[in-house]
Design a protein around this motif. Sequence first.
Motif, PDB file in Angstrom:
ATOM      1  N   TRP A  58       0.847  -1.203   0.000  1.00 55.04           N
ATOM      2  CA  TRP A  58       0.000   0.000   0.000  1.00 55.04           C
ATOM      3  C   TRP A  58       0.873   1.241   0.000  1.00 55.04           C
ATOM      4  CZ3 TRP A  58      -0.511   4.381   2.800  1.00 55.04           C
ATOM      5  CH2 TRP A  58      -1.659   5.146   2.571  1.00 55.04           C
ATOM      6  N   GLN A  59       1.980   1.195   0.710  1.00 55.45           N
ATOM      7  CA  GLN A  59       2.859   2.360   0.807  1.00 55.45           C
ATOM      8  C   GLN A  59       3.422   2.750  -0.554  1.00 55.45           C
ATOM      9  OE1 GLN A  59       3.710   4.328   3.431  1.00 55.45           O
ATOM     10  NE2 GLN A  59       2.281   3.267   4.777  1.00 55.45           N
ATOM     11  N   PHE A  60       3.947   1.780  -1.317  1.00 55.88           N
ATOM     12  CA  PHE A  60       4.526   2.189  -2.591  1.00 55.88           C
ATOM     13  C   PHE A  60       3.457   2.437  -3.641  1.00 55.88           C
ATOM     14  CE2 PHE A  60       4.966  -2.457  -3.567  1.00 55.88           C
ATOM     15  CZ  PHE A  60       4.365  -2.486  -4.807  1.00 55.88           C
ATOM     16  N   GLU A  61       2.265   1.878  -3.432  1.00 56.28           N
ATOM     17  CA  GLU A  61       1.156   2.273  -4.307  1.00 56.28           C
ATOM     18  C   GLU A  61       0.841   3.750  -4.094  1.00 56.28           C
ATOM     19  OE1 GLU A  61      -3.588   1.291  -4.938  1.00 56.28           O
ATOM     20  OE2 GLU A  61      -2.258  -0.264  -4.164  1.00 56.28           O
ATOM     21  N   ASN A  65       1.104   6.737  -6.892  1.00 61.86           N
ATOM     22  CA  ASN A  65      -0.002   7.633  -7.195  1.00 61.86           C
ATOM     23  C   ASN A  65       0.377   9.092  -6.960  1.00 61.86           C
ATOM     24  OD1 ASN A  65      -1.793   5.596  -7.964  1.00 61.86           O
ATOM     25  ND2 ASN A  65      -2.465   5.243  -5.860  1.00 61.86           N
ATOM     26  N   GLU A  66       1.126   9.360  -5.899  1.00 65.17           N
ATOM     27  CA  GLU A  66       1.567  10.728  -5.628  1.00 65.17           C
ATOM     28  C   GLU A  66       2.542  11.199  -6.703  1.00 65.17           C
ATOM     29  OE1 GLU A  66       1.676  14.323  -3.285  1.00 65.17           O
ATOM     30  OE2 GLU A  66       0.306  12.619  -3.500  1.00 65.17           O
ATOM     31  N   ALA A  67       3.456  10.314  -7.107  1.00 66.75           N
ATOM     32  CA  ALA A  67       4.398  10.665  -8.170  1.00 66.75           C
ATOM     33  C   ALA A  67       3.662  10.981  -9.466  1.00 66.75           C
ATOM     34  CB  ALA A  67       5.394   9.532  -8.383  1.00 66.75           C
ATOM     35  N   ASN A  68       2.661  10.188  -9.773  1.00 71.53           N
ATOM     36  CA  ASN A  68       1.873  10.430 -10.980  1.00 71.53           C
ATOM     37  C   ASN A  68       1.190  11.788 -10.914  1.00 71.53           C
ATOM     38  OD1 ASN A  68       0.795   9.309 -13.540  1.00 71.53           O
ATOM     39  ND2 ASN A  68      -1.161   9.484 -12.468  1.00 71.53           N
ATOM     40  N   LYS A  69       0.639  12.124  -9.768  1.00 72.34           N
ATOM     41  CA  LYS A  69      -0.038  13.409  -9.596  1.00 72.34           C
ATOM     42  C   LYS A  69       0.932  14.575  -9.753  1.00 72.34           C
ATOM     43  CE  LYS A  69      -1.185  14.843  -5.456  1.00 72.34           C
ATOM     44  NZ  LYS A  69      -1.849  14.896  -4.123  1.00 72.34           N
ATOM     45  N   SER A 113       9.740  -2.376 -10.040  1.00 76.70           N
ATOM     46  CA  SER A 113       8.978  -2.720 -11.238  1.00 76.70           C
ATOM     47  C   SER A 113       7.657  -1.970 -11.294  1.00 76.70           C
ATOM     48  CB  SER A 113       8.729  -4.226 -11.265  1.00 76.70           C
ATOM     49  OG  SER A 113       7.910  -4.590 -12.352  1.00 76.70           O
ATOM     50  N   ALA A 114       6.943  -1.970 -10.193  1.00 74.32           N
ATOM     51  CA  ALA A 114       5.634  -1.332 -10.168  1.00 74.32           C
ATOM     52  C   ALA A 114       5.715   0.175 -10.364  1.00 74.32           C
ATOM     53  CB  ALA A 114       4.922  -1.644  -8.848  1.00 74.32           C
ATOM     54  N   LEU A 115       6.833   0.779  -9.953  1.00 74.13           N
ATOM     55  CA  LEU A 115       7.006   2.231 -10.076  1.00 74.13           C
ATOM     56  C   LEU A 115       7.641   2.644 -11.402  1.00 74.13           C
ATOM     57  CD1 LEU A 115       8.168   3.001  -6.429  1.00 74.13           C
ATOM     58  CD2 LEU A 115       5.962   3.572  -7.450  1.00 74.13           C
ATOM     59  N   GLY A 116       7.916   1.678 -12.267  1.00 81.08           N
ATOM     60  CA  GLY A 116       8.426   2.010 -13.594  1.00 81.08           C
ATOM     61  C   GLY A 116       9.921   2.152 -13.698  1.00 81.08           C
ATOM     62  N   VAL A 117      10.652   1.702 -12.675  1.00 86.29           N
ATOM     63  CA  VAL A 117      12.119   1.817 -12.672  1.00 86.29           C
ATOM     64  C   VAL A 117      12.712   0.969 -13.790  1.00 86.29           C
ATOM     65  CG1 VAL A 117      14.166   1.113 -11.365  1.00 86.29           C
ATOM     66  CG2 VAL A 117      12.352   2.436 -10.248  1.00 86.29           C
ATOM     67  N   GLN A 118      13.696   1.531 -14.493  1.00 84.33           N
ATOM     68  CA  GLN A 118      14.398   0.790 -15.536  1.00 84.33           C
ATOM     69  C   GLN A 118      15.650   0.099 -15.030  1.00 84.33           C
ATOM     70  OE1 GLN A 118      14.659   4.240 -18.302  1.00 84.33           O
ATOM     71  NE2 GLN A 118      13.727   2.859 -19.778  1.00 84.33           N
ATOM     72  N   TRP A 119      16.396   0.761 -14.117  1.00 85.37           N
ATOM     73  CA  TRP A 119      17.666   0.226 -13.655  1.00 85.37           C
ATOM     74  C   TRP A 119      17.750   0.284 -12.136  1.00 85.37           C
ATOM     75  CZ3 TRP A 119      20.527  -2.468 -16.911  1.00 85.37           C
ATOM     76  CH2 TRP A 119      20.345  -2.247 -18.267  1.00 85.37           C
ATOM     77  N   GLY A 314       6.925   1.586 -16.942  1.00 85.40           N
ATOM     78  CA  GLY A 314       6.292   0.889 -15.845  1.00 85.40           C
ATOM     79  C   GLY A 314       4.885   1.366 -15.572  1.00 85.40           C
ATOM     80  N   ARG A 315       4.447   1.157 -14.325  1.00 81.15           N
ATOM     81  CA  ARG A 315       3.056   1.384 -13.990  1.00 81.15           C
ATOM     82  C   ARG A 315       2.893   2.406 -12.883  1.00 81.15           C
ATOM     83  NH1 ARG A 315       1.550  -4.646 -12.683  1.00 81.15           N
ATOM     84  NH2 ARG A 315       3.649  -4.547 -11.827  1.00 81.15           N
ATOM     85  N   ALA A 316       3.802   3.371 -12.820  1.00 80.50           N
ATOM     86  CA  ALA A 316       3.692   4.380 -11.774  1.00 80.50           C
ATOM     87  C   ALA A 316       2.354   5.079 -11.881  1.00 80.50           C
ATOM     88  CB  ALA A 316       4.822   5.401 -11.902  1.00 80.50           C
ATOM     89  N   GLY A 317       1.668   5.199 -10.766  1.00 81.31           N
ATOM     90  CA  GLY A 317       0.382   5.864 -10.775  1.00 81.31           C
ATOM     91  C   GLY A 317      -0.788   4.916 -10.944  1.00 81.31           C
ATOM     92  N   ALA A 318      -0.532   3.666 -11.286  1.00 77.39           N
ATOM     93  CA  ALA A 318      -1.631   2.728 -11.441  1.00 77.39           C
ATOM     94  C   ALA A 318      -2.263   2.455 -10.089  1.00 77.39           C
ATOM     95  CB  ALA A 318      -1.124   1.413 -12.037  1.00 77.39           C
ATOM     96  N   ALA A 319      -3.561   2.325 -10.052  1.00 74.80           N
ATOM     97  CA  ALA A 319      -4.247   2.059  -8.789  1.00 74.80           C
ATOM     98  C   ALA A 319      -5.400   1.098  -9.045  1.00 74.80           C
ATOM     99  CB  ALA A 319      -4.762   3.359  -8.174  1.00 74.80           C
ATOM    100  N   PRO A 320      -5.420  -0.044  -8.401  1.00 73.03           N
ATOM    101  CA  PRO A 320      -4.373  -0.527  -7.509  1.00 73.03           C
ATOM    102  C   PRO A 320      -3.245  -1.211  -8.276  1.00 73.03           C
ATOM    103  CG  PRO A 320      -6.173  -2.087  -7.541  1.00 73.03           C
ATOM    104  CD  PRO A 320      -6.602  -0.939  -8.427  1.00 73.03           C
TER     105      PRO A 320
END
Length: 335
Positions: A58-61, A65-69, A113-119, A314-320
């Motif tokens: 939940w924390q990194f979700e 979402n905050e990063a996406n905003k 991975s969920a936050l869209g990191v490449q490296w 990646g999927r930064a901002g995806a919910a859930p």
Amino acid sequence: MRLSTSTNIFTVNRNGGPLTDTLECIRRCAEAGFRVMDIDFRFVRHPAFFLTRDDWEWQFEAIGNEANKLGIEFSQSHMPFYEPIHPADPYYTDPQLRAWFETMCERAYYASSALGVQWAVVHGFTAYDGNGAARSSKASKQETIAYYSPHLELAKRLGVGIAFENMCDIVGPAPQRRYTASYEELIDLVQSFHDEAVGICWDFGHAHRMKYDPAEALGQIGKLLKATHVSDNFGEADSHLLPFMGTVPWEDVMRALGDIRYEGDLTLEAYGATDRLPAPLKQDALRLAHDAGQYLLSLQPPRFRAKTAPRNRGRAGAAPIRLDPYASGTIKQHS
């Protein structure tokens, strides 16, 4: 090239105070003008760090979402690592602590991975003998490959690459050399994986302590360079200062990056410019960090100043955010 900063530029506080929450770090960095970031997972030894909590998913979700905003992209991350100083890190030698630590590493790859990191940036191992002296480069290479092979398997399945960072030798009353302080060792290590998902993160502060000429080192690394750590020092201590606060020859650095046509990010790892400041002064320091980074980018040769398009895969901002399947123990260690 784009300007980026690690979350650690706002995480650590004066006199060992509690860590600043990662969500607050992101908000403060966005307010200072940053739009690309490195999320630092190294703080798992601090019990308040979000990755150690039962609600870590939940924390990194919420972070995504905050990063996406805020319009923030996470292009790289920093994995937890074992301390290299002899005697060996108890998190590595104690089976129970090591199992917990490896679970934190698994979580960091999933979150990356969920936050869209490449490296995801990692540290190689220096193999030590029973007296605390560094063993051969060959022994360190074997230990590093054995440890990171299952990490790479998990990271690739999640769409994340691994970038090995150049280290620097330990100086002082008990000097010790560290594996991959030599860029020749680093190149050899990365090429030994025979995998395009393995690359190099070049730490300019470490390189400056090793007295490397930027053109020579980066010319040899070439297309293996996938990520950077940008900080300054005076060639002695790894001070993690902002660019232009030490003696790193940044004009030469930018020329060398242009020569190898580096297209990744310039990621500030300059927490030394903020971690001793009283809280009311830290936001001004962040703005200065952003200005220093922008000036650094202005030193690119004109032909390499074309604007780089966002590369978030990646999927930064995806919910859930769904991590299916996630099970502790995914990383199976070699015996």
